[in-house]
Design a protein around this motif. Structure first.
Motif, short mmCIF file in Angstrom:
data_model
loop_
_atom_site.label_atom_id
_atom_site.label_comp_id
_atom_site.label_asym_id
_atom_site.label_seq_id
_atom_site.Cartn_x
_atom_site.Cartn_y
_atom_site.Cartn_z
N SER A 92 6.59 -3.45 -5.66
CA SER A 92 6.75 -1.99 -5.70
C SER A 92 8.20 -1.65 -5.34
O SER A 92 8.95 -2.51 -4.90
CB SER A 92 5.77 -1.32 -4.73
OG SER A 92 5.73 0.07 -4.95
N ASN A 101 -0.46 0.13 -4.87
CA ASN A 101 -1.25 -1.05 -4.47
C ASN A 101 -1.04 -2.22 -5.42
O ASN A 101 -2.00 -2.80 -5.94
CB ASN A 101 -2.74 -0.73 -4.36
CG ASN A 101 -3.06 0.20 -3.20
OD1 ASN A 101 -2.17 0.56 -2.43
ND2 ASN A 101 -4.32 0.58 -3.07
N SER A 139 6.53 4.61 4.82
CA SER A 139 6.84 5.89 5.49
C SER A 139 8.32 5.84 5.87
O SER A 139 8.83 4.80 6.27
CB SER A 139 5.96 6.10 6.73
OG SER A 139 6.29 5.20 7.76
N ASP A 186 0.82 -1.22 0.00
CA ASP A 186 0.00 0.00 0.00
C ASP A 186 0.86 1.26 0.00
O ASP A 186 0.68 2.15 -0.85
CB ASP A 186 -0.90 -0.03 1.23
CG ASP A 186 -1.76 1.22 1.37
OD1 ASP A 186 -2.04 1.85 0.35
OD2 ASP A 186 -2.18 1.52 2.51
N LYS A 187 1.85 1.34 0.91
CA LYS A 187 2.61 2.57 1.08
C LYS A 187 3.85 2.29 1.93
O LYS A 187 3.98 1.19 2.48
CB LYS A 187 1.79 3.64 1.76
CG LYS A 187 1.35 3.25 3.19
CD LYS A 187 0.39 4.25 3.79
CE LYS A 187 -0.08 3.78 5.18
NZ LYS A 187 -1.03 4.74 5.78
N VAL A 220 5.02 9.85 4.71
CA VAL A 220 4.34 8.79 3.95
C VAL A 220 4.58 8.97 2.47
O VAL A 220 4.45 10.09 1.92
CB VAL A 220 2.83 8.79 4.23
CG1 VAL A 220 2.12 7.77 3.33
CG2 VAL A 220 2.58 8.50 5.69
N LYS A 221 4.90 7.87 1.82
CA LYS A 221 4.97 7.86 0.36
C LYS A 221 3.96 6.79 -0.11
O LYS A 221 4.14 5.61 0.15
CB LYS A 221 6.36 7.51 -0.12
CG LYS A 221 6.45 7.37 -1.64
CD LYS A 221 7.87 7.13 -2.08
CE LYS A 221 7.95 6.85 -3.59
NZ LYS A 221 7.34 7.91 -4.41
N ASP A 222 2.90 7.24 -0.75
CA ASP A 222 1.85 6.30 -1.23
C ASP A 222 2.36 5.56 -2.45
O ASP A 222 3.07 6.14 -3.28
CB ASP A 222 0.59 7.06 -1.57
CG ASP A 222 -0.62 6.15 -1.61
OD1 ASP A 222 -0.53 5.01 -1.05
OD2 ASP A 222 -1.68 6.55 -2.14
N LEU A 223 1.97 4.28 -2.55
CA LEU A 223 2.39 3.45 -3.67
C LEU A 223 1.15 2.98 -4.45
O LEU A 223 0.02 3.38 -4.13
CB LEU A 223 3.23 2.28 -3.17
CG LEU A 223 4.52 2.69 -2.41
CD1 LEU A 223 5.20 1.48 -1.81
CD2 LEU A 223 5.47 3.46 -3.36
#
Length: 547
Positions: free
Chosen positions: A511, A507, A497, A494-495, A502-505
């Protein structure tokens, strides 16, 4: 004192009456008031009607005859013995007998006695005679006549007979009825239990015995009565003594006239035929299953039945709102006990079982009813919405909760075989399932939901409690100028930090986080902390140092 010329009252109480035969000749007058004269007339009752009447002829051609061929003596109240004498008219005379009770002993032709003596004093018919007891005096079997001597004298009339009576008992098919214990023979007011013996043709013949031989009967009606064995009744009774003898029925017994016998020492025989009695007894039927009203997936029937003669069939029918929807039955084919079983599948609803049994004669047991409910529908299971209840989707859950429903009530659930009992309501819940809760484990799980009828619904689900895999692309070092990370999670990353930034990815299962250096994605010079999250909220934490 003088002797009187009348028959007196017998000690047994038989009323005086004038007899048909001429009176015995009188002895000389006894003028002593302390003594009296006893006159006894003894006769063979050849025409077996109990009275001395020489005008009647028996079938063998004989008429009644006086008999003084056998000894007689009297024991008076003072124990004196009196042997007396016989008159020309064949009467016994005992003179100068002390007043008071006395006993006259009359020998029988046989010892032990094969005859019976009876007091016929004043008798107008066999109904008035009284059987004399047997005794022994001077070693001889004797009939014992009790008299109460007074100064006026006593006169008695005593008869002798040797009648027997027997019975052959057969079933309607001609086979013998052996081993019966309920056969009795009667004469006068007495009844005698009969025994079975083998005589002239085999077992099945019954006659009454006493300690010294056959029971001899006084000449009255001769009767037989029988307690038929279970399941049988008397079909017919006949009698013969070389010729047929009419049989009458009254007072629960069958009778013949003793005078119809061939002689006064004959043995007339009854023939009793037994037939199967009508079967009027109803069978008994018992519902063994079901034992509760349900609900149940199916109606599993068991009815037991018994009958004393033989069952025909056992029936259990099922009705809904008074209409027959299913009939079940089992033929028992004459057994005295049997069971009927059946499993019936029907739509959900309320039903009534009506059951009974019939026997071979057509008798039907009481029909009884039992109400049941059928529930063949399995529970429904729904995964609850809302992040507080469920995290994840059908592919995998980090946390999952279930809503359960069944119209017939939810009973319980199992997760991987571990039982969680519920409160038997139509609606129920199993909340916050995660590895280690209610038997749940990481990975594949099986939920089985039961309703009270035993119907089940099975749901398989996956729990994931493991964070993403994090790999340092540059390999493990003490510190880095620039560093990159490869991320993997089966249920998607999902992400991340870094130091809380936070760095969103995107899904995806795979990744990357590349080019991490001081000032990028929250990284700083020195020690840093990266936390990788999968979509279920599981985390993996990695520490690293930047130059």
């Amino acid at each position: 004192m003088r002797s009187v010329t009348k028959y007196g009252i017998a000690a047994t109480g038989v009323a005086a009456a004038i007899v048909v035969a001429p009176l015995p000749a009188m002895a000389a007058e006894d003028t002593d008031s302390s003594t009296g004269t006893v006159t006894v007339t003894r006769f063979d009752d050849r025409y077996a009607d109990g009275v001395f009447d020489q005008s009647k002829t028996a079938r063998d051609g004989w008429t009644d005859v006086k008999n003084t061929n056998l000894s007689a003596w009297l024991v008076a109240s003072d124990n004196s013995r009196h042997y007396g004498y016989t008159t020309a008219s064949n009467d016994y005379i005992f003179e100068n007998v002390p007043v008071g009770p006395a006993k006259v002993y009359l020998y029988t032709p046989n010892n032990p006695a094969g005859e019976v003596l009876f007091d016929a004093t004043g008798a107008e018919s066999a109904d008035d005679i009284v059987r004399l007891p047997f005794g022994s005096d001077q070693g001889m079997a004797s009939g014992v006549l009790s008299v109460d001597v007074d100064a006026d004298g006593e006169q008695r009339l005593v008869g002798m007979s040797a009648l027997r009576v027997a019975a052959d008992v057969r079933f309607a098919d001609g086979s013998i009825a052996t081993g019966l214990t309920g056969v009795e023979f009667g004469s006068g007011d007495d009844w005698y239990n009969a025994s079975e013996y083998q005589f002239n043709g085999g077992y099945g013949t019954y006659e009454a015995f006493e300690s010294f031989g056959y029971v001899r009967h006084i000449p009255d009606e001769l009767g037989v009565r029988i307690a038929a064995p279970a399941g049988y009744r008397v079909a017919s009774v006949t009698a013969d003594d070389y010729v047929a003898i009419p049989v009458t029925q009254h007072d629960g017994a069958y009778w013949i006239d003793a005078a119809a016998a061939s002689s006064y020492f004959a043995a007339p025989k009854f023939t009793i035929t037994l037939e199967a009695a009508p079967d009027t007894t109803r069978p008994e039927a018992t519902l063994v299953a079901p034992t509760t009203a349900g609900p149940a997936k199916t109606i599993d029937l068991k009815v037991d039945a018994t009958d004393d003669r033989g069952l025909g069939r056992i029936v259990a029918n099922i009705y809904k709102d008074g209409t027959l929807v299913k009939s079940t039955q089992t033929a028992v084919n004459g057994a005295t006990s049997g069971s009927h079983t059946a499993t019936v599948t029907l739509p959900d609803g309320k039903y009534t079982i009506r059951y009974n049994a019939s026997d071979l004669a057509g008798n039907v047991s009481q029909t009884r009813s039992f109400d049941v409910t059928v529930d063949g529908t399995a529970p429904t299971v729904t995964v609850k919405d809302g992040a507080s209840y469920t995290v994840g989707d059908a592919n995998a859950y980090g946390l999952v909760s279930f809503k359960l429903y069944d119209a017939g009530k939810i009973d319980k659930v199992t997760i991987n075989g571990k039982v969680k009992d519920l409160t038997d309501n139509a609606w129920s819940d199993v909340n916050y399932v995660k590895p280690g809760t209610f038997g749940a484990v990481e990975g594949a799980n099986t939920l089985v939901v039961y309703d009270v009828a035993g119907n089940t619904t099975t749901l398989r689900f996956t729990l994931d409690g493991t964070g993403p895999q994090v790999t340092v692309k540059e390999g493990v070092r003490a510190s880095y100028d620039v560093v990159g990370f490869k991320l993997y999670d089966a249920v998607k990353v999902d992400k991340v930090s870094i130091n809380g930034v936070v760095k969103d990815l995107s899904n995806s299962q795979w990744s990357d986080v590349n080019g991490v250096k001081p000032g990028v994605f929250g990284a700083v010079k020195g020690e840093n902390t990266l936390v990788a999250y999968d979509v279920l909220g599981n985390t993996t934490t990695v520490g690293f140092t930047l130059n």
